[in-house]
Design a protein around this motif. Structure first.
Motif, short mmCIF file in Angstrom:
data_model
loop_
_atom_site.label_atom_id
_atom_site.label_comp_id
_atom_site.label_asym_id
_atom_site.label_seq_id
_atom_site.Cartn_x
_atom_site.Cartn_y
_atom_site.Cartn_z
N LYS A 268 7.30 35.71 24.60
CA LYS A 268 6.73 36.97 23.93
C LYS A 268 6.10 37.90 24.47
O LYS A 268 5.90 38.77 23.80
CB LYS A 268 5.80 36.01 23.12
CG LYS A 268 5.87 34.76 22.60
CD LYS A 268 4.68 34.12 21.73
CE LYS A 268 4.95 33.46 19.91
NZ LYS A 268 4.09 32.12 19.88
N GLU A 269 5.88 37.36 25.87
CA GLU A 269 5.62 38.83 26.05
C GLU A 269 6.58 39.78 26.37
O GLU A 269 6.15 40.72 26.42
CB GLU A 269 5.10 38.01 28.14
CG GLU A 269 4.51 39.60 28.37
CD GLU A 269 4.01 38.46 29.90
OE1 GLU A 269 4.12 37.59 30.46
OE2 GLU A 269 4.14 39.64 31.30
N LEU A 270 7.75 39.06 27.04
CA LEU A 270 8.89 40.06 26.90
C LEU A 270 8.35 41.07 25.28
O LEU A 270 9.70 41.64 24.73
CB LEU A 270 10.72 39.23 26.78
CG LEU A 270 10.46 39.03 28.70
CD1 LEU A 270 11.79 37.84 28.93
CD2 LEU A 270 9.95 40.32 29.36
N SER A 271 8.88 40.01 24.41
CA SER A 271 9.40 40.17 22.69
C SER A 271 7.58 41.46 22.19
O SER A 271 8.41 42.26 20.97
CB SER A 271 8.45 39.18 22.13
OG SER A 271 9.54 38.34 21.83
N ILE B 287 8.12 43.36 19.00
CA ILE B 287 8.73 41.95 17.78
C ILE B 287 7.02 41.67 17.96
O ILE B 287 5.75 41.61 18.73
CB ILE B 287 9.18 41.41 18.55
CG1 ILE B 287 10.38 42.16 18.72
CG2 ILE B 287 9.27 40.39 17.74
CD1 ILE B 287 11.82 41.79 19.64
N PRO B 288 6.53 41.35 16.65
CA PRO B 288 4.94 41.22 16.33
C PRO B 288 5.62 39.51 16.49
O PRO B 288 6.03 39.03 16.38
CB PRO B 288 4.70 41.64 14.59
CG PRO B 288 6.33 42.25 14.45
CD PRO B 288 7.64 42.35 15.41
N VAL B 289 4.64 39.80 17.10
CA VAL B 289 3.94 37.95 17.85
C VAL B 289 1.77 38.24 17.40
O VAL B 289 1.51 39.00 18.06
CB VAL B 289 4.43 37.45 19.08
CG1 VAL B 289 5.85 37.39 19.36
CG2 VAL B 289 3.92 38.97 20.58
N ASN C 183 12.28 31.22 16.24
CA ASN C 183 12.57 29.92 15.48
C ASN C 183 10.87 29.58 15.35
O ASN C 183 10.60 28.26 15.54
CB ASN C 183 13.76 28.95 15.26
CG ASN C 183 13.96 27.91 14.38
OD1 ASN C 183 12.97 28.18 13.42
ND2 ASN C 183 14.42 26.90 14.93
N PRO C 184 9.89 28.65 14.34
CA PRO C 184 10.46 30.55 12.74
C PRO C 184 10.30 31.49 13.47
O PRO C 184 9.21 32.37 14.29
CB PRO C 184 9.56 29.42 12.06
CG PRO C 184 8.57 28.85 13.19
CD PRO C 184 8.60 28.52 14.47
N LEU C 185 10.65 32.68 12.02
CA LEU C 185 9.86 34.10 11.74
C LEU C 185 9.48 33.55 10.77
O LEU C 185 10.17 33.43 9.94
CB LEU C 185 12.01 34.95 12.79
CG LEU C 185 11.41 36.53 11.65
CD1 LEU C 185 10.49 36.61 12.71
CD2 LEU C 185 12.51 36.99 11.19
N ILE C 186 8.53 33.73 11.55
CA ILE C 186 7.37 33.66 9.72
C ILE C 186 7.28 34.99 8.80
O ILE C 186 6.85 35.65 9.25
CB ILE C 186 5.99 32.86 10.01
CG1 ILE C 186 5.18 33.79 10.77
CG2 ILE C 186 6.00 31.57 10.78
CD1 ILE C 186 3.69 32.84 10.54
N VAL D 68 5.57 40.00 8.38
CA VAL D 68 6.67 39.08 9.08
C VAL D 68 6.46 39.14 10.74
O VAL D 68 6.00 39.90 11.61
CB VAL D 68 8.01 39.72 9.13
CG1 VAL D 68 9.12 38.80 9.97
CG2 VAL D 68 8.48 39.83 7.54
N LYS D 69 6.37 37.82 11.73
CA LYS D 69 6.38 37.72 13.21
C LYS D 69 7.05 36.90 13.32
O LYS D 69 7.17 35.89 12.95
CB LYS D 69 4.35 38.36 13.01
CG LYS D 69 4.31 37.01 12.93
CD LYS D 69 2.81 37.01 13.13
CE LYS D 69 1.59 35.70 12.75
NZ LYS D 69 0.42 36.27 13.19
N ALA D 70 6.82 36.82 14.65
CA ALA D 70 7.49 35.59 15.29
C ALA D 70 6.82 34.93 15.88
O ALA D 70 6.23 34.84 16.37
CB ALA D 70 8.57 36.22 16.61
N LEU D 71 6.64 33.36 15.43
CA LEU D 71 5.71 32.32 15.98
C LEU D 71 6.63 31.88 16.99
O LEU D 71 5.42 31.40 17.23
CB LEU D 71 5.86 31.95 14.44
CG LEU D 71 4.52 30.70 14.67
CD1 LEU D 71 3.37 31.75 14.42
CD2 LEU D 71 4.34 29.64 13.84
#
Lengths: 292, 380
Positions: B9-12, B17-19, B192-195, B202-205
């Protein structure tokens, strides 16, 4: 005739002035390989054991008509060295260097394939055509000339199998190490295709290991396109999933890339698979005996 | 090298990329403090390098700081598929309207990166691929051409995402994930999942990154993310000594030269009815220090009962290796019986050197199969 390296090979060694490069470059030369040049930027004009050194591969090709390059530079310079060789018109690149990032290798692969360049490695022992040429680090003493083509993802395991073949009185047309990385310049299929077309090769021994699906592709190729008998060995039946076994490419990902699946695919296509290096050598002897 | 969710997530975040916002915690008190800072509902997530965390009770919703502390207490120390939970990621809870799946993998077969997107997220992707392959949009990217937005559009249409607001966000996210994939030299980037939240965001869960070990020299900040304590003690010791070693769970310690030969040695031990204790590759050399380091790592495994030293001499000659073995045995005490097989260049000389010195617990055998049988007998 043999494949990939032979009497027509005119070799340039990129990194000839390094300790590994000079050790193996001069060893290859003593074997009888036509080593025509070395390349080390900034050392043009020097020589290593009588082999002239150039600053660039383009200079080496212009002066010596080199057609094959062996890459002996550190991993972080290897991609650059490969592009330099290909752009200078080299048709066969043998990359002994290991540790190339996989993404770099993806780009190199996409770049060289349409040009029809043959590449072995990275992270490979090279190719040896006994009695003709040795390019790389394969110990030539344990092999003898003959009609078995040997292709493998591994180094010492290949030597072991070659040694067992020699003890059974069987020689090799060419021994090809394609390398242990996830992406390599030549696949089993590429090399099998060359062995099928080579009139010195009568049988083939293929040595695979866990990871990827190249053995499965080879199985289908053998069934559809090969007239010459092939026997195989696969290493890594006891390897656990998710662990890299020495070679960067030797890893079972999820449920794919297992030795069992590769063995089944090969056997389904009529290829006999030995359970140990000793047994695969015996299978090869059986095949050679049956055809003698 | 596999990364933890919080590292992925830090790299995202670095690639836009939204987290969700979160904090790392290693104790219940830290978890409490993290929940307090974040405010509201939080999710307490076990950080382990394996899947199936949810089912194993490693992910729990907490109503506030005290609840987060209690949940952390339950999760810390859990054993999830052999991985003990030592770290938690405390994250602001997200409302979930839809769960999608997005990944970029390194497709060895095609020799190209592979993009995959499906609206059936949150579950095992191999299951989706098997049961409803038509729901999984797949597309290769040419490594020289690089990612182009049309590829993301094809994925989005292929997966059946038809809300224009979602389409726009997923389009941007695929591009950013590809940038991360190439930028980090990743072998895998999986969301996984992308919610999609009820508000349509939309964000990376979750975030699963695996980075090419061969490329770590280019990314020192990622190399530092390696969690040395996550590996078995033997593997940690091996890493410090620069020995290529993988711990297995048998009784016959294995040492050889060359990855392929060592893999083959493990198999031959199994054929002889034994179980290999490890994979250990000496590499090309057989110098005394390398042998000492490797034997120390192998001997430290309490399960090991015999050691099989399998060497094929190529350019490294067997007489050199034999001297290396003797020097190593001079410098250390090994209680286990050691079976040595030397073959290849100068094998005769090597065997003579060993026979002359004949250390008490060293047994030479001429072939790989005979040596394997002997090593298995000793381990019984």
């Amino acid at each position: 005739m043999a494949i990939i390296v032979d009497n027509e090979t005119r070799l340039v060694v990129q990194g000839l002035t390094g300790s590994e490069g000079s050790f193996h470059g001069t060893r290859n030369k003593r074997y009888g390989t036509n080593v025509v040049a070395g390349v080390t930027p900034g050392k043009g004009g020097q020589d290593v054991d009588g082999i002239p050194v150039f600053d660039t591969v383009a200079d080496a090709v212009a002066e010596t008509h080199a057609n094959t390059s062996m890459i002996f530079v550190p991993a972080r310079f290897a991609a650059d060295a490969i592009y330099e060789a290909v752009d200078a018109g080299i048709r066969t690149v043998i990359c002994i260097a290991e540790g190339l990032p996989a993404h770099e290798m993806l780009r190199i692969y996409a770049y060289i394939r349409p040009k029809g360049v043959t590449m072995l490695g990275p992270n490979c022992p090279g190719a040896l055509s006994p009695g003709k040429a040795n390019v790389g680090i394969i110990p030539a003493e344990i092999f003898s000339p003959g009609s078995i083509g040997l292709v493998s993802r591994s180094g010492t395991l290949t030597y072991q199998i070659g040694h067992e073949l020699t003890q059974l009185g069987l020689g090799n047309s060419t021994i090809v190490g394609i390398g242990g990385d996830p992406i390599v310049g030549s696949s089993f299929v590429d090399v099998l295709e060359k062995f099928e077309a080579d009139d010195e090769t009568e049988y083939v021994v293929m040595v695979g290991e866990i990871g990827g699906e190249e053995e499965e592709k080879a199985a289908r190729f053998i069934e559809a396109h090969m007239t010459k008998p092939v026997v195989a060995y696969i290493a890594g039946f006891t390897a656990p999933p998710g662990k890299t076994m020495g070679h960067a490419g030797a890893i079972i990902s999820g449920s794919s890339g297992t030795a069992e699946a590769k063995k089944r695919a090969l056997e389904a296509c009529g290829v006999r698979v030995g359970t140990s290096p000793t047994e695969v050598a015996r299978l090869a002897a059986d095949v050679a005996g049956a055809h003698a | 090298m596999d990364l933890y969710e919080y590292q992925g997530k830090e790299l995202s975040r670095r690639y836009g990329i939204p987290v969700s916002e979160g904090r790392l915690a290693t104790t219940p008190d830290e978890a409490r403090a993290a929940a307090e800072e974040l405010g509201g509902q939080v999710v307490v997530k076990a950080q382990v390098l394996t899947g199936g965390r949810g089912k194993a009770g490693g992910i729990k919703l907490a109503e506030g700081p005290d609840d987060a502390r209690a949940k952390a207490e339950q999760i810390l120390g859990l054993d999830i598929r052999g991985h003990v939970v030592r770290k938690l990621w405390i994250e602001r809870a997200s409302e979930i309207a839809k769960e999608y799946y997005l990944s970029i993998t390194f497709d060895r077969g095609a020799k190209k990166p592979l993009l995959m997107l499906t609206t059936q997220g949150g579950i095992d992707i191999e299951e989706v691929a098997e049961k409803s392959p038509e729901a999984l949009a797949r597309l290769h990217v040419d490594p020289l051409e690089g990612f182009q937005p049309y590829q993301a559009r094809r994925l989005i249409y292929g997966a059946g995402i038809d809300d224009p607001n979602e389409q726009k966000q997923v389009l941007a996210l695929v591009g950013k994930l590809y940038e991360a994939f190439v930028g980090c030299d990743a072998m895998l980037c999986e969301v996984n999942p992308l919610i999609v939240t009820p508000q349509g965001e939309v964000k990376a869960l979750d975030s699963k990154f695996s980075v090419d070990d061969n490329a770590l020299y280019k990314h020192p900040e990622i190399a530092e993310m390696r969690d040395l304590d996550a590996a078995p003690a033997e593997e940690r010791a091996a890493r410090e000594k620069g020995v290529t070693y993988v711990k297995l769970d048998g009784e016959v310690g294995i040492l050889g030269n060359g990855a392929g030969l060592v893999m083959s040695t493990l198999d031959v031990i199994a054929l002889a009815g034994g179980r290999p204790a490890n994979f250990c590759d000496l590499g090309g050399g057989g110098d005394a220090q390398g042998v000492v380091d490797a034997l120390e790592v192998i001997g430290a495994d309490p399960q090991v009962r015999s050691i099989f030293f399998n060497i094929f001499g190529g350019i490294t000659r067997c007489d050199e290796v034999a001297r290396g073995i003797l020097q190593a045995l001079d410098r250390m005490t090994i209680e286990h019986p050691i079976v040595v097989r030397l073959d290849g260049t100068n094998a005769e000389e090597g065997r003579e050197i060993l026979a002359e010195a004949s250390p008490p617990n060293l047994h030479a055998e001429p072939t790989m199969l005979e040596a394997a049988g002997r090593a298995v007998e000793f381990a019984r």
